[in-house]
Scaffold this active site. Structure first.
Site, PDB file in Angstrom:
ATOM      1  N   GLU A   1       0.834  -1.207   0.000  1.00  0.00           N
ATOM      2  CA  GLU A   1       0.000   0.000   0.000  1.00  0.00           C
ATOM      3  C   GLU A   1       0.867   1.256   0.000  1.00  0.00           C
ATOM      4  OE1 GLU A   1      -2.832  -0.190   3.176  1.00  0.00           O
ATOM      5  OE2 GLU A   1      -4.154  -1.517   2.060  1.00  0.00           O
TER       6      GLU A   1
ATOM      7  N   GLU B   1      -6.468  -7.513  -0.359  1.00  0.00           N
ATOM      8  CA  GLU B   1      -6.919  -7.505   1.040  1.00  0.00           C
ATOM      9  C   GLU B   1      -8.363  -7.044   1.106  1.00  0.00           C
ATOM     10  OE1 GLU B   1      -4.801  -4.903   3.666  1.00  0.00           O
ATOM     11  OE2 GLU B   1      -2.858  -5.416   2.813  1.00  0.00           O
TER      12      GLU B   1
HETATM   13  C1  GAL Z   1      -4.162  -2.390   5.115  1.00  0.00           C
HETATM   14  C2  GAL Z   1      -2.736  -2.884   5.278  1.00  0.00           C
HETATM   15  C3  GAL Z   1      -2.663  -4.143   6.100  1.00  0.00           C
HETATM   16  C4  GAL Z   1      -3.521  -4.001   7.325  1.00  0.00           C
HETATM   17  C5  GAL Z   1      -4.930  -3.706   6.911  1.00  0.00           C
HETATM   18  C6  GAL Z   1      -5.901  -3.578   8.067  1.00  0.00           C
HETATM   19  O1  GAL Z   1      -4.176  -1.021   4.890  1.00  0.00           O
HETATM   20  O2  GAL Z   1      -2.142  -3.127   4.029  1.00  0.00           O
HETATM   21  O3  GAL Z   1      -1.316  -4.374   6.459  1.00  0.00           O
HETATM   22  O4  GAL Z   1      -3.024  -2.964   8.097  1.00  0.00           O
HETATM   23  O5  GAL Z   1      -4.948  -2.486   6.220  1.00  0.00           O
HETATM   24  O6  GAL Z   1      -7.187  -3.208   7.637  1.00  0.00           O
END
Ligand code: GAL
Length: 666
Positions: free
Chosen positions: A162, A321
């Protein structure tokens, strides 16, 4: 260096030709003792996991000191994964520099607008423009590429994590130096910069590049130069993109055949990274998305997935994610209701995702994200979450034939423009209440309410093929974009735009002669003064709707411009609120106030009908269901929280996720 075809998908370690959807998570074995790793493998097989993103935050574990490397644990995990038929999307591990590095080189730490150091202790505390950070990061990338480039589990490289989530704006001296170089490339001469930045205002004329700074904290109550602010946003996105390129190019030297991606954060208000420009850098696009609670939460998910699908150029993309249940970063973090996990996942698939992954595999016991859900929650495998995860794994296995099939383009589109987003919400404007993405989302909700599919497409992409194009708050319209919009309407296209559109050029200089400057002739109207509204002000329109936020004092200046709706109250009472100029078979419509989804839905029904773009859903399902099409698969996504009877849509349908999504194959 060999040429690399763009848009390569995962390199599956086994049976590369077999269609399949990827399913998995961020896997952080470094948080757990080795005994747990074997448990993980067994449970991953139970859940149907076939890929994990590995080593994202492992820098300190891989390189515990400047000259010390520890790969033994990662060797073991990579081998374990491969032994279980699970592929690795291996991170370059550069997202969170370890304490030894920041202690030795505090000059890599970002500096905020006020000149304050951003300290280590969380993550992403590095300057995108720091040569020292870059050198250390690339050393790590090279070490990983050398060690794992030929490992059979390796399916893709995952650059950093990210990029820009926490470090997009850095005001350090490194950033100042890089900003000047970027400006020199953009403008060539200091005179051209002075013109673009309108520096005759407030005695800001620069005599030399060295005098130029990032827009650091100005005098209280004052505003930094707006074009300086805008250019700093452009530069900051480019600076991170440079970092992405540096890691990617190095990976490609070592492993030309392994695809490279990085996870975007295209969701909600995250705006610093110009993903429409970044997408072309990757072999495949990947995105992270978390549902934002509220009445338009699911619409926002669909909007984001839709835009990612279009950035990916219709090719498959990777949902890197999302969450199985609650996150930990809202003020109050609600668990997902039964069915939501599957519905959210499959909505991404419906918009072109060929990978459905979560943050993270096993919920952490300690650390900052211990209350963030995961595929295996604190409660363990005997849990509703893990059962829902396992069910989803089976569903995705069944959906394998979807893999690789393209999204079917819609007939309507919403233009999405990062530059108008950045520029329209800058300070010192007629109203600081303008919200670019909210307006775009409201139009998307209106499309969903009507059962009309609309693609969300970047403004610089190829949108001419659409019949109906909505361009909300298209504030920044450089001449070439104005020409394209005119040509589109001339060729029979139907354009709809809104308040605060067509106002400035690429330097944020106002187009003179009356608003909406660049679009004035096309729309056949002229506005002398904006009429922004106070928070508690409402205006009534004669179609029964209510406007907030904005009005315009519109004069119709072309006989072909029809007034569709008028204001009945407020300062503009009796004046046009919505207009439409017919131009042969095409048209250009203007909506001068914020109507929200309730007001936009009936208005869009009229505009779409006149553009000849029909609903694709039977009346009974309109609004209740979202339709998305991939190849022969029609996804019907339940937008309500009750079970729906979709038998009105004949076809060999299968309910994939009870109460959530049905897929009809034709
Ligand atoms: C994203 C990040 C992850 C984790 C996740 C939690 O922004 O890439 O490492 O922090 O959020 O929602």
């Amino acid at each position: 260096m060999p040429q690399h075809p763009r848009h390569r998908w995962l390199r599956w370690p086994s049976e590369p030709g077999r269609p399949r959807l990827a399913f998995g998570a961020d896997y952080n074995p470094e948080q757990w003792p080795r005994e747990v790793w074997r448990e993980d493998m067994r449970a991953m097989k139970t859940a149907g996991v076939n890929i994990v993103s590995l080593a994202i935050f492992s820098w300190a574990r891989i390189q515990p000191r400047a000259a010390a490397w520890d790969f033994a644990w990662l060797d073991e995990v990579m081998d374990l994964l491969h032994g279980h038929g699970i592929a690795a999307d291996l991170a370059t591990a550069t997202a969170s520099p370890p304490p030894w590095l920041t202690a030795a080189h505090p000059e890599i730490l970002p500096v905020d607008r006020d000149g304050r150091t951003v300290w280590p202790g969380a993550r992403q505390h590095w300057r995108p423009t720091s040569p020292v950070f870059r050198a250390h990061a690339l050393e790590l990338v090279a070490a990983l590429a050398e060690r794992y480039g030929t490992h059979p589990a390796l399916a893709a490289w995952h650059v950093n994590n990210e990029l820009g989530c926490h470090n997009v704006y850095d005001y350090s001296d490194d950033a100042a130096r890089a900003f000047r170089l970027w400006l020199r490339r953009r403008y060539g001469t200091i005179g051209a910069l002075n013109h673009a930045w309108a520096t005759t205002f407030w005695s800001q004329t620069y005599g030399d590049w060295e005098q130029v700074l990032p827009p650091r904290r100005p005098a209280p109550g004052s505003y930094p130069n707006p074009t300086q602010q805008l250019d700093f946003k452009r530069f900051s996105s480019d600076a991170l993109r440079e970092h992405l390129r540096a890691e990617r190019d190095l990976l490609r030297q070592y492993t030309p055949d392994i695809p490279v991606t990085t996870n975007f954060l295209l969701m909600g208000d995250t705006r610093g990274m110009h993903y429409a420009e970044w997408a072309a850098e990757l072999d495949f696009v990947a995105n992270d998305h978390y549902v934002i609670p509220g009445p338009q939460g699911l619409d926002e998910l669909s909007f984001s997935a839709n835009l990612v699908g279009n950035l990916a150029g219709g090719r498959p993309w990777y949902l890197m994610e999302h969450s199985t249940s609650a996150v930990n970063w809202q003020p109050v973090n609600k668990a997902k209701a039964p069915g939501e996990l599957a519905r959210d996942s499959l909505t991404h698939v419906a918009h072109g995702a060929d990978a459905v992954c979560f943050f993270q595999w096993r919920q952490s016991a300690g650390g900052a994200e211990k209350y963030h859900s995961a595929m295996i929650p604190h409660a363990g495998e005997d849990s509703d979450v893990f059962r829902a995860v396992t069910e989803l794994g089976a569903t995705l296995r069944d959906l394998a034939p979807v893999a690789g099939t393209p999204r079917e383009p819609a007939r309507a589109a919403i233009l999405f423009d990062w530059e108008s987003w950045w520029a329209s919400e800058q300070d010192s404007h007629p109203s600081d209440r303008v919200r670019y993405r909210r307006e775009a989302l409201d139009w998307y909700t209106a499309f969903l309410n009507l059962g009309i599919r609309a693609d969300v497409v970047p403004a610089h992409g190829a949108w001419e093929r659409y019949e109906l194009v909505v361009a909300p708050i298209l504030y920044m319209v450089p001449r070439p974009l104005a020409d394209r919009l005119e040509a589109f309407v001339d060729a029979g296209g139907h354009l709809v735009t809104t308040y605060f559109s067509g106002i400035v050029d690429e330097h944020e200089h106002v187009w003179l002669g009356g608003y909406p400057g660049a679009l004035r002739d096309l729309l056949g109207l002229r506005i002398e003064e904006f009429g922004p509204l106070l928070d508690d002000e409402r205006v009534a329109l004669d179609d029964g709707s209510t406007g907030t936020l904005w009005t315009d004092r519109i004069d119709v200046v072309d006989p072909a411009t029809e007034v569709l709706v008028r204001y009945t109250t407020g300062e503009q009472a009796g004046r046009p609120a919505v207009t439409r100029r017919a131009l042969g078979p095409g048209s250009a419509a203007y909506v001068s106030t914020r109507l929200g989804p309730a007001g936009l839905t009936p208005l869009l029904a009229t505009l779409a009908a006149r553009a000849g773009v029909p609903s694709e859903l039977p009346a009974a399902l309109r609004g209740a269901v979202e339709l998305a099409v991939r190849g022969a698969h029609r996804f019907l996504i339940n937008r309500t929280d009750r079970p729906l009877d979709v038998s009105a849509l004949a076809g060999p349908g299968r309910v994939l996720a009870p109460r959530a999504v049905m897929v009809v194959t034709s």
